[in-house]
Scaffold this motif. Structure first.
Motif, mmCIF file in Angstrom:
data_model
loop_
_atom_site.group_PDB
_atom_site.id
_atom_site.type_symbol
_atom_site.label_atom_id
_atom_site.label_comp_id
_atom_site.label_asym_id
_atom_site.label_seq_id
_atom_site.Cartn_x
_atom_site.Cartn_y
_atom_site.Cartn_z
ATOM 1 N N UNK A 9 0.749 -1.256 -0.018
ATOM 2 C CA UNK A 9 0.002 -0.154 -0.174
ATOM 3 C C UNK A 9 0.992 1.294 -0.037
ATOM 4 N N UNK A 10 2.281 1.192 0.188
ATOM 5 C CA UNK A 10 3.115 2.144 0.335
ATOM 6 C C UNK A 10 3.666 2.747 -1.123
ATOM 7 N N UNK A 16 10.951 8.071 -0.376
ATOM 8 C CA UNK A 16 12.197 8.418 -0.587
ATOM 9 C C UNK A 16 12.507 9.917 -1.084
ATOM 10 N N UNK A 17 11.656 10.250 -2.041
ATOM 11 C CA UNK A 17 11.812 11.395 -2.440
ATOM 12 C C UNK A 17 11.527 12.474 -1.619
ATOM 13 N N UNK A 70 6.114 -0.270 13.388
ATOM 14 C CA UNK A 70 5.911 -1.642 13.281
ATOM 15 C C UNK A 70 4.498 -1.953 12.732
ATOM 16 N N UNK A 71 4.597 -2.541 11.420
ATOM 17 C CA UNK A 71 3.419 -2.296 10.739
ATOM 18 C C UNK A 71 2.227 -3.157 10.988
ATOM 19 N N UNK A 72 2.550 -4.209 11.724
ATOM 20 C CA UNK A 72 1.129 -5.036 11.950
ATOM 21 C C UNK A 72 0.623 -4.682 13.238
ATOM 22 N N UNK A 110 1.062 6.366 3.228
ATOM 23 C CA UNK A 110 1.837 7.074 2.355
ATOM 24 C C UNK A 110 1.912 8.672 2.547
ATOM 25 N N UNK A 111 0.635 8.998 2.706
ATOM 26 C CA UNK A 111 0.427 10.561 2.930
ATOM 27 C C UNK A 111 0.948 10.905 4.083
#
Ligand code: CA
Ligand code: CA
Length: 147
Positions: A9-10, A16-17, A70-72, A110-111
């Motif tokens: 989803x990222x 990185x930009x 910690x994504x999960x 991402x946002x």
């Protein structure tokens, strides 16, 4: 949410930009690390270990910042090195954390991360402006591990 779904989803390129962009205004170095859990308990403790493992304590001005995710368990911590702590007021990252928490709750990963990176960069720039001979001391790529 599984880490692989979180990563899918990222928009990593955009993130990185955003780091490269933020580092154009500050000598501070921003890094992002993503792993599924904070095994061992305290996420801050795990983040500190990661900070060291990534060589983030080796910047010249000790002004690296790690966004540890910690994504999960959808938790994160923002950790600055000692050079930053010596200069900034307590709770320096609190507003960035609060905004990112809201974004995470609504699934805007991402946002949220891009916004957090931008704000970290702006805040760092006030204390650590970029010099003309600035070196990119830490890679801008996202560091990912599976455990
Ligand atoms: Ca730099
Ligand atoms: Ca960098």
């Amino acid at each position: 949410m599984k880490q692989k779904d979180f990563l899918a989803a990222l928009d990593q390129q955009r993130i990185v930009a955003a780091i490269a962009d933020a580092e154009r205004a500050t000598s501070g170095e921003i890094r992002i690390h993503i792993q599924p859990h904070a095994a061992g308990g305290d996420i801050r403790f795990v983040a500190e270990k990661t900070f060291e493992r990534l060589g983030m304590t080796k910047t010249h001005l000790r002004n690296g910042v790690l966004l540890f995710i910690a994504s999960e368990i959808r938790q994160f911590v923002i950790l600055g090195d000692s050079g930053i702590d010596a200069k900034v007021p307590a709770g320096f990252w609190d507003d960035v954390s609060a905004a990112l928490s809201e974004r995470f709750k609504s699934g805007q990963f991402t946002e949220g991360i891009v916004e957090a990176v931008r704000r970290c960069g702006e805040k760092l720039a006030a204390f650590f402006p970029r010099a003309d001979d600035d070196v990119d001391e830490l890679p801008n790529e996202i560091d990912v591990s599976d455990d």
